[in-house]
Design a protein around this motif. Structure first.
Motif, short mmCIF file in Angstrom:
data_model
loop_
_atom_site.label_atom_id
_atom_site.label_comp_id
_atom_site.label_asym_id
_atom_site.label_seq_id
_atom_site.Cartn_x
_atom_site.Cartn_y
_atom_site.Cartn_z
N LEU A 125 0.70 -1.24 0.27
CA LEU A 125 -0.08 0.04 0.14
C LEU A 125 0.91 1.39 0.12
O LEU A 125 0.29 2.22 0.49
N ARG A 128 -0.56 4.52 -1.44
CA ARG A 128 -1.87 5.14 -0.93
C ARG A 128 -1.64 5.66 0.33
O ARG A 128 -2.76 5.47 1.24
N LEU A 136 -10.71 1.87 1.11
CA LEU A 136 -10.41 0.47 1.20
C LEU A 136 -11.24 -0.70 0.86
O LEU A 136 -12.50 -0.53 1.69
N SER A 137 -10.97 -1.72 0.34
CA SER A 137 -11.42 -3.07 0.47
C SER A 137 -11.19 -3.55 2.05
O SER A 137 -10.17 -3.05 2.55
N GLU A 140 -7.46 -4.76 1.91
CA GLU A 140 -6.61 -3.68 2.20
C GLU A 140 -6.70 -3.08 3.87
O GLU A 140 -5.55 -2.84 4.25
N ARG A 143 -4.35 -5.35 5.69
CA ARG A 143 -2.81 -5.03 5.61
C ARG A 143 -2.55 -3.68 6.35
O ARG A 143 -1.43 -3.58 6.76
N VAL A 144 -3.36 -2.63 6.21
CA VAL A 144 -3.01 -1.48 7.18
C VAL A 144 -2.80 -1.86 8.76
O VAL A 144 -2.07 -1.47 9.32
N LEU A 166 -7.53 -11.81 3.12
CA LEU A 166 -6.56 -11.74 2.01
C LEU A 166 -6.53 -12.84 0.91
O LEU A 166 -6.88 -14.12 1.34
N THR A 170 -1.30 -12.35 -1.57
CA THR A 170 -1.16 -11.43 -0.57
C THR A 170 -0.82 -12.04 0.78
O THR A 170 -0.16 -11.53 1.37
#
Length: 222
Positions: A125, A128, A136-137, A140, A143-144, A166, A170
């Motif tokens: 990311l 972004r 975000l999805s 995502e 992941r953050v 995920l 990923t």
């Protein structure tokens, strides 16, 4: 680094999850815990993090007893030593992705925007930084949450189904990142997962049942 000494937990109105559960993890040890839904895996992580309290027994992190800490002291220990990847993400909606990831550093008064940017880059990311969570999805957002949990190099990482949202590619990259950060920083880590694939990267795998924790052998991948 982490000691669970004969802990017991029965949620209000529920059945007993743990009656006499013990576990010792050394510094730098990465353990995966598997088990059926409802057996208490997430509850166990909450107890270790001091977000909940056992009915009996003691939990120690780095030799410090946390099961009896006052709320303020428990919060300080979480800030300084723990990283927690929640299933529910808990990303702050009014902050950008970069700002969300920097939160643990700011709480510790050692802000490092470059480290935050590097962690977002590591989870794919990096382009972004200034996006907001609403853009975000679910994957995502996960992941953050992972980048935020790792950014301050915690001594103890607790990950609750970190790859559940995920895709396989990923997931593999995130699992590799988790292991790299754990080993590079000498952290102790507990990964709670239903996935044998995710658990396979741990130093050892344990099964949580009504009878406690026991070693689990994963099937070999052809």
């Amino acid at each position: 680094m982490l000691e669970l000494d004969r802990i017991a937990k029965t949620p209000p109105g529920g059945h007993t999850l743990f009656a006499d559960l013990s576990l010792t993890l050394a510094g730098g040890e990465y353990v995966a815990i598997m088990g059926e839904s409802g057996v208490g895996k997430s509850t166990l992580l909450n107890l270790v993090a001091g977000l909940d309290h056992p009915d009996a027994g003691e939990i120690r992190v780095g030799g410090q007893r946390i099961s009896g800490l006052a709320d303020e002291a428990a919060a300080r220990l979480r800030r300084e030593k723990l990283g927690f990847i929640f299933q529910a993400f808990h990303i702050l909606p009014h902050l950008t992705l970069e700002q969300n990831v920097r939160v643990p550093l700011l709480l510790l008064r050692r802000d490092d925007p470059a480290r935050a940017a590097a962690m977002l880059e590591a989870v794919g990311l990096g382009s972004r930084l200034h996006a907001y969570p609403r853009e975000l999805s679910g994957g995502e957002m996960q992941r953050v949450a992972i980048a935020r949990a790792l950014v301050h190099r915690p001594a103890l990482l607790l990950a609750d189904e970190p790859t559940g949202n995920l895709d396989p590619e990923t997931s593999d990259s995130v699992l590799a990142l988790l292991r790299e950060e754990i080993k590079q920083n000498g952290a102790t880590a507990i990964l709670v997962t239903h996935s044998a694939h995710a658990a396979a990267g741990a130093d050892r795998v344990l099964e949580l049942t009504r009878d406690g924790l026991a070693p689990r052998t994963l099937p070999r991948v052809a």
